[in-house]
Design an enzyme around this catalytic site. Structure first.
Site, mmCIF file in Angstrom:
data_model
loop_
_atom_site.group_PDB
_atom_site.id
_atom_site.type_symbol
_atom_site.label_atom_id
_atom_site.label_comp_id
_atom_site.label_asym_id
_atom_site.label_seq_id
_atom_site.Cartn_x
_atom_site.Cartn_y
_atom_site.Cartn_z
ATOM 1 N N ARG A 98 -16.957 7.755 -4.371
ATOM 2 C CA ARG A 98 -15.812 6.843 -4.560
ATOM 3 C C ARG A 98 -16.049 5.699 -3.584
ATOM 4 N NH1 ARG A 98 -9.465 8.345 -5.046
ATOM 5 N NH2 ARG A 98 -10.242 8.712 -7.140
ATOM 6 N N HIS A 138 -13.016 3.824 -13.354
ATOM 7 C CA HIS A 138 -12.655 5.208 -12.985
ATOM 8 C C HIS A 138 -12.946 6.114 -14.186
ATOM 9 C CE1 HIS A 138 -11.110 8.407 -10.765
ATOM 10 N NE2 HIS A 138 -9.819 8.146 -10.754
ATOM 11 N N GLN A 141 -11.708 9.913 -14.547
ATOM 12 C CA GLN A 141 -10.295 9.991 -14.922
ATOM 13 C C GLN A 141 -10.150 9.931 -16.443
ATOM 14 O OE1 GLN A 141 -7.231 10.066 -12.986
ATOM 15 N NE2 GLN A 141 -6.478 10.434 -15.046
ATOM 16 N N ASP A 229 -0.493 2.819 -14.584
ATOM 17 C CA ASP A 229 -1.146 3.071 -13.298
ATOM 18 C C ASP A 229 -0.343 2.303 -12.249
ATOM 19 O OD1 ASP A 229 -2.976 3.530 -11.218
ATOM 20 O OD2 ASP A 229 -4.538 2.221 -12.025
ATOM 21 N N CYS A 269 -2.404 8.205 -14.346
ATOM 22 C CA CYS A 269 -3.525 8.815 -13.622
ATOM 23 C C CYS A 269 -3.086 9.455 -12.322
ATOM 24 C CB CYS A 269 -4.608 7.775 -13.369
ATOM 25 S SG CYS A 269 -4.001 6.304 -12.519
ATOM 26 N N ARG A 297 -8.376 17.007 -15.003
ATOM 27 C CA ARG A 297 -9.404 16.368 -14.174
ATOM 28 C C ARG A 297 -10.507 17.373 -13.827
ATOM 29 N NH1 ARG A 297 -8.719 11.827 -11.235
ATOM 30 N NH2 ARG A 297 -10.976 12.098 -11.118
HETATM 31 N N1 CP Z 1 -6.166 9.902 -10.276
HETATM 32 C C1 CP Z 1 -6.916 9.950 -9.185
HETATM 33 O O1 CP Z 1 -8.093 9.569 -9.159
HETATM 34 O O2 CP Z 1 -6.297 10.495 -8.105
HETATM 35 P P1 CP Z 1 -6.866 10.528 -6.632
HETATM 36 O O3 CP Z 1 -6.978 9.107 -6.155
HETATM 37 O O4 CP Z 1 -5.876 11.329 -5.823
HETATM 38 O O5 CP Z 1 -8.226 11.175 -6.633
HETATM 39 N N1 NVA Z 2 -5.867 1.892 -9.754
HETATM 40 C C1 NVA Z 2 -5.655 2.946 -8.785
HETATM 41 C C2 NVA Z 2 -6.122 4.241 -9.338
HETATM 42 C C3 NVA Z 2 -5.892 5.435 -8.445
HETATM 43 C C4 NVA Z 2 -6.425 6.692 -9.039
HETATM 44 C C5 NVA Z 2 -6.397 2.600 -7.508
HETATM 45 O O1 NVA Z 2 -7.523 2.102 -7.590
HETATM 46 O O2 NVA Z 2 -5.859 2.826 -6.438
#
Ligand code: CP
Ligand code: NVA
Length: 319
Positions: A98, A138, A141, A229, A269, A297
């Site tokens: 990430r 993402h 997801q 989101d 999400c 997930r």
């Molecule tokens: N939806 C999602 O990716 O959640 P987290 O940021 O908690 O991993």
């Molecule tokens: N768009 C959000 C998604 C979190 C899972 C972010 O990037 O924070």
């Protein structure tokens, strides 16, 4: 060439279907493709769902997840993204990350490919890289999202997905993924927060049908699934007040859902901010499928990682 997973359209439509089929199979039947092997999970941003679901998916495949926080590694501060990837490939059968900047993933994938089978290749050459969220995408997801929608509706061809909110990382992967399974996509966002021409062209290249509007009710009218989101994504905290103002009128609440199809479901999400992008009554109400989606997930990750490892030739011996 090793297959990486930086966004959902790194898979073909047929491959995405294979991943979804694997994800729907019981965990107990998952082959131990990671037995005796490691999976590096690097996080430059916080995570609840992605970290836990990926760790458990790795365990279900017989492997050992190693969680690494961004500051420990110092991508491009302590050492280059390329050297981080090359080093992790010495110990792990899989690298998941990430990252703040999507380009870091592109560089890590290139470094892994350079070493794939080379003379100075890390012992575990051919290691797949998986995007656990970047500023652009993402895709993990979205596998869970599509799995959830399939569980609700069966075949998704011809169904309509309305996304209300920021056309950001989740939206981008979702619009692509929905197009890949034959869904119509409608997007409602305020001026300046909608998709750009490149995003739309990318969906169109997949044969996707997409409509963009600044009117949330128009997007939701007759839709089968409504998705939202957060208005302020990780890293955008300084813009929170500005975004709250810009997105007022884009909350998913009961009034908005009145125009949706009778059997419509709501996805998010997570993390969610009740009273901002979604009302408490909706997320905690009968149309919400967010906990099924969150649970998926883990199944989605098991399916995806199993598929990538099989592609990478999982029969390699442990280092
Ligand atoms: N939806 C999602 O990716 O959640 P987290 O940021 O908690 O991993
Ligand atoms: N768009 C959000 C998604 C979190 C899972 C972010 O990037 O924070």
């Amino acid at each position: 060439m090793t297959r990486h997973f930086l966004d959902i359209d790194d898979l073909s439509c047929a491959e995405l279907d294979e991943v979804l089929v694997l994800a729907a199979q019981p965990a107990a039947t998952a082959p131990p493709l990671l037995a005796g092997r490691g999976a590096a999970l690097v996080f430059e941003k916080p995570s609840l769902r992605t970290r836990s679901s990926t760790e458990i998916a790795v365990v279900a495949l017989g492997g050992h997840p190693v969680y690494i926080q961004g500051p420990e590694v110092g991508i491009d501060t302590r050492e280059t993204a390329e050297d981080v990837a090359r080093t992790l490939a010495c110990y792990h059968a899989l690298i998941c990350a990430r990252v703040l900047d999507h380009q870091v993933l592109v560089r890590m994938a290139a470094a892994l490919d350079e070493h794939d089978g080379g003379i100075d290749a890390p012992p575990n050459g051919g290691v797949p890289l998986v995007n656990l969220l970047s500023d652009r995408a993402h895709p993990c997801q979205v596998i869970a999202d599509l799995l959830t929608l399939r569980q609700v509706f069966g075949d998704l061809g011809g169904r309509t997905l309305a996304y209300v909110g920021d056309a950001n990382n989740v939206w981008r992967s979702l619009a692509l993924g929905a197009a890949m399974v034959g869904m119509r996509v409608r997007t409602a966002a305020p001026d300046g927060y909608g998709p750009d021409a490149d995003d739309l062209a990318r969906v169109a290249r997949l044969g996707g049908e997409i409509e963009v509007t600044e009117d949330a009710a128009e997007a939701v009218a007759g839709a089968d699934a409504i998705y939202t989101d957060v208005w302020t994504s990780m890293g955008q905290e300084e813009e929170a007040e500005l975004r709250r103002k810009a997105f007022s009128g884009f909350a998913v609440d009961d009034a908005l859902l009145a125009g949706a199809a009778p059997g419509a479901v709501v996805l998010h999400c997570l993390p969610a901010h009740r009273g901002e992008e979604i009302s408490a009554a909706v997320i905690d109400g009968p149309r919400s499928r967010v906990w099924q989606q969150a649970a998926n997930r883990m199944h989605a990750m098991r399916g995806l990682l199993g598929w990538l490892l099989a592609e990478a030739g999982a029969a390699k011996v442990a280092p």
